[in-house]
Scaffold this active site. Structure first.
Site, PDB file in Angstrom:
ATOM      1  N   LEU A   9       0.863  -1.165   0.000  1.00  0.00           N
ATOM      2  CA  LEU A   9       0.000   0.000   0.000  1.00  0.00           C
ATOM      3  C   LEU A   9       0.904   1.220   0.000  1.00  0.00           C
ATOM      4  O   LEU A   9       1.962   1.207   0.647  1.00  0.00           O
ATOM      5  CB  LEU A   9      -0.899   0.032   1.240  1.00  0.00           C
ATOM      6  CG  LEU A   9      -2.116  -0.892   1.263  1.00  0.00           C
ATOM      7  CD1 LEU A   9      -2.745  -0.881   2.654  1.00  0.00           C
ATOM      8  CD2 LEU A   9      -3.148  -0.473   0.215  1.00  0.00           C
ATOM      9  N   ASP A  10       0.505   2.279  -0.718  1.00  0.00           N
ATOM     10  CA  ASP A  10       1.382   3.443  -0.750  1.00  0.00           C
ATOM     11  C   ASP A  10       1.420   4.122   0.620  1.00  0.00           C
ATOM     12  O   ASP A  10       0.614   3.846   1.507  1.00  0.00           O
ATOM     13  CB  ASP A  10       0.980   4.411  -1.868  1.00  0.00           C
ATOM     14  CG  ASP A  10      -0.376   5.043  -1.653  1.00  0.00           C
ATOM     15  OD1 ASP A  10      -0.491   5.869  -0.729  1.00  0.00           O
ATOM     16  OD2 ASP A  10      -1.324   4.724  -2.401  1.00  0.00           O
ATOM     17  N   TYR A  11       2.361   5.031   0.773  1.00  0.00           N
ATOM     18  CA  TYR A  11       2.688   5.642   2.058  1.00  0.00           C
ATOM     19  C   TYR A  11       1.476   6.270   2.736  1.00  0.00           C
ATOM     20  O   TYR A  11       1.304   6.180   3.959  1.00  0.00           O
ATOM     21  CB  TYR A  11       3.776   6.694   1.815  1.00  0.00           C
ATOM     22  CG  TYR A  11       4.413   7.268   3.062  1.00  0.00           C
ATOM     23  CD1 TYR A  11       5.049   6.451   3.997  1.00  0.00           C
ATOM     24  CD2 TYR A  11       4.414   8.648   3.285  1.00  0.00           C
ATOM     25  CE1 TYR A  11       5.661   6.984   5.120  1.00  0.00           C
ATOM     26  CE2 TYR A  11       5.023   9.190   4.399  1.00  0.00           C
ATOM     27  CZ  TYR A  11       5.647   8.351   5.316  1.00  0.00           C
ATOM     28  OH  TYR A  11       6.253   8.891   6.433  1.00  0.00           O
TER      29      TYR A  11
END
Length: 257
Positions: free
Chosen positions: A120-122
């Site tokens: 999952l992105d930041y």
């Protein structure tokens, strides 16, 4: 005339010190010993590729391949699979040279050689699956098995049901090709924002944000709530739980194991 033993029967004869098949099934989460006996006598179990209906059968679950309804059971006690709720501002990695928070800050060093299945992105939140089972990880992440992922996205602006339908039926062209959602539904709508539930099987980087950004509705918040049959449920942000044998078996079946 001498009896011609099958490979499975020969293996069972040579394995007198093995474990009774119904006990192995019970340990794998198929229910009580009595229920597992019924599964065997119903002809639903294969050992090393051959149908096994004898209740006295003994097996070595670490050396022999056991399948129920065509799906391989997995009993390696060294394997562990986790469902983790990633908060915002946590990297989907185990280490970061810049010292930012990572998944290791949540799971620690308790599990040997554990790694994440996908990212999952930041700034996104929600479900990440982690395991030390390399075979399971490869299957979950492989595009061939098209594991569906469910997200709740909060969008800037107010979109209509027609927009959702077009994203499913027509899709949207991105730099790396056409992408369609498997499902899109409006959960809540306000004057300046819309909450939608989306399902898709693409594992491309930042795909949900890119889809809605391309049609003029940037994502304010994104939470992944499900991967295949595994749901985020009541796991609190920054916490995790160990998947049960039944959950791992269901996930394995969905990805062809």
């Amino acid at each position: 005339m001498p009896h011609a033993y099958s490979r499975a029967e020969k293996a069972h004869q040579d394995n007198n010190e093995g474990v009774r098949l119904q006990k192995v099934l019970a340990q794998a989460g198929f229910g009580s010993r009595r229920k597992c006996e019924q599964i065997i006598t119903d002809g639903r179990v294969e050992v090393d590729g051959e149908l096994t209906t004898e209740l006295g059968t003994r097996v070595d679950p670490h050396k022999q391949q056991i399948r129920v309804d065509g799906s391989r059971i997995r009993l390696d006690t060294r394997h562990i699979t986790l469902a983790l709720n990633k908060p915002k501002k946590v990297l989907s990695t185990m280490d970061d040279p810049k010292g930012r928070f990572t998944l290791r800050d949540i799971v620690g060093d308790r599990y040997e050689r554990i790694f994440h299945m996908g990212r999952l992105d930041y700034d996104s939140e929600g479900l990440i699956l982690m395991t030390n089972d390399g075979e399971l990880s490869q299957h979950v992440m492989h595009p061939r098995y098209e594991v569906k992922k469910t997200y709740i996205a909060t969008l800037e602006g107010r979109i209509s049901g027609n927009v959702c339908r077009r994203l499913v039926t027509q899709g949207v062209n991105l730099d790396d090709g056409l992408i369609r959602l498997d499902h899109c539904a409006i959960i809540d709508s306000k004057r300046d924002e819309t909450m939608v539930k989306v399902v898709l099987h693409s594992g491309k980087n930042r795909i949900v944000r890119r889809i809605f950004g391309a049609i003029g509705f940037p994502v304010r918040r994104l939470v992944r709530t499900q991967i295949g049959p595994i749901k985020l449920g009541e796991i609190k942000p920054g916490s995790y739980r160990v998947l049960s044998q039944t959950e791992v078996r269901t996930l394995s079946k969905e990805v062809g194991l």
